[in-house]
Write a protein that holds these residues in place. Structure first.
Motif, PDB file in Angstrom:
ATOM      1  N   LYS A  28       0.837  -1.201   0.000  1.00  0.00           N
ATOM      2  CA  LYS A  28       0.000   0.000   0.000  1.00  0.00           C
ATOM      3  C   LYS A  28       0.875   1.255   0.000  1.00  0.00           C
ATOM      4  CE  LYS A  28      -3.481   2.416   2.652  1.00  0.00           C
ATOM      5  NZ  LYS A  28      -3.816   2.792   3.990  1.00  0.00           N
ATOM      6  N   MET A  29       1.898   1.253   0.831  1.00  0.00           N
ATOM      7  CA  MET A  29       2.786   2.417   0.907  1.00  0.00           C
ATOM      8  C   MET A  29       3.488   2.662  -0.427  1.00  0.00           C
ATOM      9  SD  MET A  29       4.614   2.206   4.602  1.00  0.00           S
ATOM     10  CE  MET A  29       5.595   3.639   4.235  1.00  0.00           C
ATOM     11  N   GLU A  30       3.944   1.584  -1.059  1.00  0.00           N
ATOM     12  CA  GLU A  30       4.653   1.725  -2.334  1.00  0.00           C
ATOM     13  C   GLU A  30       3.732   2.334  -3.392  1.00  0.00           C
ATOM     14  OE1 GLU A  30       7.928  -0.793  -4.695  1.00  0.00           O
ATOM     15  OE2 GLU A  30       6.083  -1.879  -4.297  1.00  0.00           O
ATOM     16  N   LYS A  31       2.471   1.896  -3.411  1.00  0.00           N
ATOM     17  CA  LYS A  31       1.514   2.459  -4.374  1.00  0.00           C
ATOM     18  C   LYS A  31       1.323   3.948  -4.140  1.00  0.00           C
ATOM     19  CE  LYS A  31      -1.169  -1.686  -5.339  1.00  0.00           C
ATOM     20  NZ  LYS A  31      -2.404  -2.413  -5.087  1.00  0.00           N
ATOM     21  N   GLU A  32       1.439   4.373  -2.879  1.00  0.00           N
ATOM     22  CA  GLU A  32       1.267   5.792  -2.543  1.00  0.00           C
ATOM     23  C   GLU A  32       2.559   6.583  -2.719  1.00  0.00           C
ATOM     24  OE1 GLU A  32      -0.318   5.743   1.420  1.00  0.00           O
ATOM     25  OE2 GLU A  32      -2.212   4.864   0.776  1.00  0.00           O
ATOM     26  N   GLY A  33       3.607   5.932  -3.222  1.00  0.00           N
ATOM     27  CA  GLY A  33       4.861   6.625  -3.480  1.00  0.00           C
ATOM     28  C   GLY A  33       5.813   6.702  -2.305  1.00  0.00           C
ATOM     29  N   HIS A  34       5.546   5.968  -1.243  1.00  0.00           N
ATOM     30  CA  HIS A  34       6.407   5.977  -0.065  1.00  0.00           C
ATOM     31  C   HIS A  34       7.288   4.732  -0.060  1.00  0.00           C
ATOM     32  CE1 HIS A  34       4.034   9.244   1.557  1.00  0.00           C
ATOM     33  NE2 HIS A  34       2.944   8.525   1.375  1.00  0.00           N
ATOM     34  N   ARG A  35       8.508   4.890   0.391  1.00  0.00           N
ATOM     35  CA  ARG A  35       9.423   3.754   0.532  1.00  0.00           C
ATOM     36  C   ARG A  35       9.899   3.688   1.966  1.00  0.00           C
ATOM     37  NH1 ARG A  35       9.681  -0.172  -2.968  1.00  0.00           N
ATOM     38  NH2 ARG A  35      11.822  -0.561  -2.429  1.00  0.00           N
ATOM     39  N   MET A  36      10.111   2.480   2.413  1.00  0.00           N
ATOM     40  CA  MET A  36      10.637   2.257   3.742  1.00  0.00           C
ATOM     41  C   MET A  36      11.937   1.472   3.614  1.00  0.00           C
ATOM     42  SD  MET A  36       8.443   1.084   7.046  1.00  0.00           S
ATOM     43  CE  MET A  36       6.863   1.323   6.360  1.00  0.00           C
ATOM     44  N   VAL A  37      12.836   1.701   4.533  1.00  0.00           N
ATOM     45  CA  VAL A  37      14.090   0.961   4.574  1.00  0.00           C
ATOM     46  C   VAL A  37      14.286   0.401   5.973  1.00  0.00           C
ATOM     47  CG1 VAL A  37      15.218   2.273   2.739  1.00  0.00           C
ATOM     48  CG2 VAL A  37      15.450   3.031   5.122  1.00  0.00           C
ATOM     49  N   MET A  38      15.191  -0.570   6.058  1.00  0.00           N
ATOM     50  CA  MET A  38      15.621  -1.090   7.352  1.00  0.00           C
ATOM     51  C   MET A  38      16.969  -0.465   7.660  1.00  0.00           C
ATOM     52  SD  MET A  38      14.947  -5.201   7.613  1.00  0.00           S
ATOM     53  CE  MET A  38      16.116  -5.617   6.332  1.00  0.00           C
ATOM     54  N   LEU A  39      17.112   0.035   8.865  1.00  0.00           N
ATOM     55  CA  LEU A  39      18.409   0.493   9.323  1.00  0.00           C
ATOM     56  C   LEU A  39      18.987  -0.622  10.180  1.00  0.00           C
ATOM     57  CD1 LEU A  39      17.616   4.193  10.309  1.00  0.00           C
ATOM     58  CD2 LEU A  39      18.398   3.284   8.107  1.00  0.00           C
ATOM     59  N   VAL A  40      20.200  -1.065   9.833  1.00  0.00           N
ATOM     60  CA  VAL A  40      20.841  -2.194  10.513  1.00  0.00           C
ATOM     61  C   VAL A  40      22.252  -1.797  10.934  1.00  0.00           C
ATOM     62  CG1 VAL A  40      19.488  -3.829   9.138  1.00  0.00           C
ATOM     63  CG2 VAL A  40      21.793  -3.245   8.409  1.00  0.00           C
ATOM     64  N   ASP A  41      22.776  -2.480  11.931  1.00  0.00           N
ATOM     65  CA  ASP A  41      24.140  -2.246  12.383  1.00  0.00           C
ATOM     66  C   ASP A  41      25.092  -2.705  11.279  1.00  0.00           C
ATOM     67  OD1 ASP A  41      26.679  -2.298  13.612  1.00  0.00           O
ATOM     68  OD2 ASP A  41      25.808  -2.778  15.567  1.00  0.00           O
ATOM     69  N   GLU A  42      25.851  -1.779  10.733  1.00  0.00           N
ATOM     70  CA  GLU A  42      26.792  -2.082   9.647  1.00  0.00           C
ATOM     71  C   GLU A  42      27.787  -3.170  10.053  1.00  0.00           C
ATOM     72  OE1 GLU A  42      29.019  -1.852   6.108  1.00  0.00           O
ATOM     73  OE2 GLU A  42      27.115  -0.888   6.490  1.00  0.00           O
ATOM     74  N   GLU A  43      28.124  -3.219  11.331  1.00  0.00           N
ATOM     75  CA  GLU A  43      29.113  -4.176  11.819  1.00  0.00           C
ATOM     76  C   GLU A  43      28.491  -5.354  12.558  1.00  0.00           C
ATOM     77  OE1 GLU A  43      32.812  -1.171  12.598  1.00  0.00           O
ATOM     78  OE2 GLU A  43      31.258  -1.270  14.147  1.00  0.00           O
ATOM     79  N   GLY A  44      27.195  -5.572  12.358  1.00  0.00           N
ATOM     80  CA  GLY A  44      26.487  -6.626  13.080  1.00  0.00           C
ATOM     81  C   GLY A  44      27.118  -7.993  12.941  1.00  0.00           C
ATOM     82  N   LEU A  45      27.515  -8.365  11.736  1.00  0.00           N
ATOM     83  CA  LEU A  45      28.143  -9.675  11.523  1.00  0.00           C
ATOM     84  C   LEU A  45      29.538  -9.728  12.137  1.00  0.00           C
ATOM     85  CD1 LEU A  45      27.012 -10.433   7.865  1.00  0.00           C
ATOM     86  CD2 LEU A  45      26.153 -11.467   9.970  1.00  0.00           C
ATOM     87  N   LEU A  46      30.290  -8.635  12.020  1.00  0.00           N
ATOM     88  CA  LEU A  46      31.636  -8.593  12.612  1.00  0.00           C
ATOM     89  C   LEU A  46      31.580  -8.701  14.135  1.00  0.00           C
ATOM     90  CD1 LEU A  46      33.252  -5.738  10.482  1.00  0.00           C
ATOM     91  CD2 LEU A  46      33.728  -8.183  10.346  1.00  0.00           C
ATOM     92  N   LYS A  47      30.517  -8.150  14.719  1.00  0.00           N
ATOM     93  CA  LYS A  47      30.334  -8.215  16.172  1.00  0.00           C
ATOM     94  C   LYS A  47      29.749  -9.553  16.611  1.00  0.00           C
ATOM     95  CE  LYS A  47      29.238  -3.277  16.710  1.00  0.00           C
ATOM     96  NZ  LYS A  47      28.142  -2.363  17.070  1.00  0.00           N
ATOM     97  N   GLY A  99      21.523  -8.423  14.404  1.00  0.00           N
ATOM     98  CA  GLY A  99      21.196  -7.355  15.340  1.00  0.00           C
ATOM     99  C   GLY A  99      19.786  -6.834  15.151  1.00  0.00           C
ATOM    100  N   ASN A 100      19.450  -5.849  15.945  1.00  0.00           N
ATOM    101  CA  ASN A 100      18.126  -5.230  15.899  1.00  0.00           C
ATOM    102  C   ASN A 100      18.007  -4.351  14.663  1.00  0.00           C
ATOM    103  OD1 ASN A 100      17.654  -6.338  18.517  1.00  0.00           O
ATOM    104  ND2 ASN A 100      18.795  -4.635  19.387  1.00  0.00           N
ATOM    105  N   VAL A 101      16.791  -4.195  14.148  1.00  0.00           N
ATOM    106  CA  VAL A 101      16.572  -3.375  12.955  1.00  0.00           C
ATOM    107  C   VAL A 101      15.491  -2.335  13.215  1.00  0.00           C
ATOM    108  CG1 VAL A 101      17.302  -5.203  11.377  1.00  0.00           C
ATOM    109  CG2 VAL A 101      14.899  -4.976  11.925  1.00  0.00           C
ATOM    110  N   LEU A 102      15.593  -1.230  12.506  1.00  0.00           N
ATOM    111  CA  LEU A 102      14.596  -0.163  12.569  1.00  0.00           C
ATOM    112  C   LEU A 102      13.990   0.008  11.184  1.00  0.00           C
ATOM    113  CD1 LEU A 102      16.653   2.603  14.463  1.00  0.00           C
ATOM    114  CD2 LEU A 102      15.261   0.757  15.447  1.00  0.00           C
ATOM    115  N   PHE A 103      12.692   0.257  11.141  1.00  0.00           N
ATOM    116  CA  PHE A 103      12.000   0.532   9.885  1.00  0.00           C
ATOM    117  C   PHE A 103      11.594   1.996   9.884  1.00  0.00           C
ATOM    118  CE2 PHE A 103      11.778  -3.948  10.425  1.00  0.00           C
ATOM    119  CZ  PHE A 103      11.884  -4.459   9.143  1.00  0.00           C
ATOM    120  N   VAL A 104      12.112   2.724   8.897  1.00  0.00           N
ATOM    121  CA  VAL A 104      11.851   4.154   8.770  1.00  0.00           C
ATOM    122  C   VAL A 104      11.476   4.466   7.334  1.00  0.00           C
ATOM    123  CG1 VAL A 104      13.461   4.727  10.641  1.00  0.00           C
ATOM    124  CG2 VAL A 104      14.263   4.767   8.283  1.00  0.00           C
TER     125      VAL A 104
END
Length: 140
Positions: free
Chosen positions: A58-77, A100-105
């Protein structure tokens, strides 16, 4: 107040206020929410959010995009894998898990680039509900 959705490695789905203020203040708050001493986060595309999750479509049809923010070093840690984040990222297709934990924004184009921003409370609540349903299906 705009929101974001956090999914922890133990599959707890929570809604938080999107941080206000300068980029520096926002980045510090986002890293803190990701946790595990996150120094640098990466924005990744949760492809299945748009193919398998109703609110994402639904969001994509309305022109909105969401991303996940993840720890860049999660695998290294050696952080624990995030099962929902990895599924949404299509780890089963390419083999690169989300750790690691993720955020959706949300994202928006500002004229000089793409910025992160908070999502509406209604979208956050719908996303939380759908994530919890996906988690329940996976555990069944």
């Amino acid at each position: 107040m705009k929101k974001l959705v956090r999914v922890s490695t133990d599959l707890q789905v929570t809604i938080h206020d999107y941080p206000e203020g300068s980029y520096q203040i926002q980045n510090k708050a986002l890293r803190k929410l990701i946790g595990n001493d996150c120094d640098l986060y990466e924005s990744v595309s949760p492809k299945r959010l748009y193919s398998k999750v109703k609110i994402g479509k639904k969001m994509e049809k309305e022109g909105h995009r969401m991303v996940m923010l993840v720890d860049e070093e999660g695998l290294l840690k050696s952080l624990e894998s995030n099962i929902l984040g990895s599924w949404l990222y299509e780890t089963d297709k390419h083999g690169y898990p989300i750790a690691g934990n993720v955020l959706f924004v949300g994202t928006k184009y500002t004229g000089i680039g793409i910025d992160f921003y908070g999502i509406s409370e209604d979208v956050a609540e719908s996303l939380k509900k759908e994530f919890e349903e996906q988690i329940a299906k996976g555990k069944a």
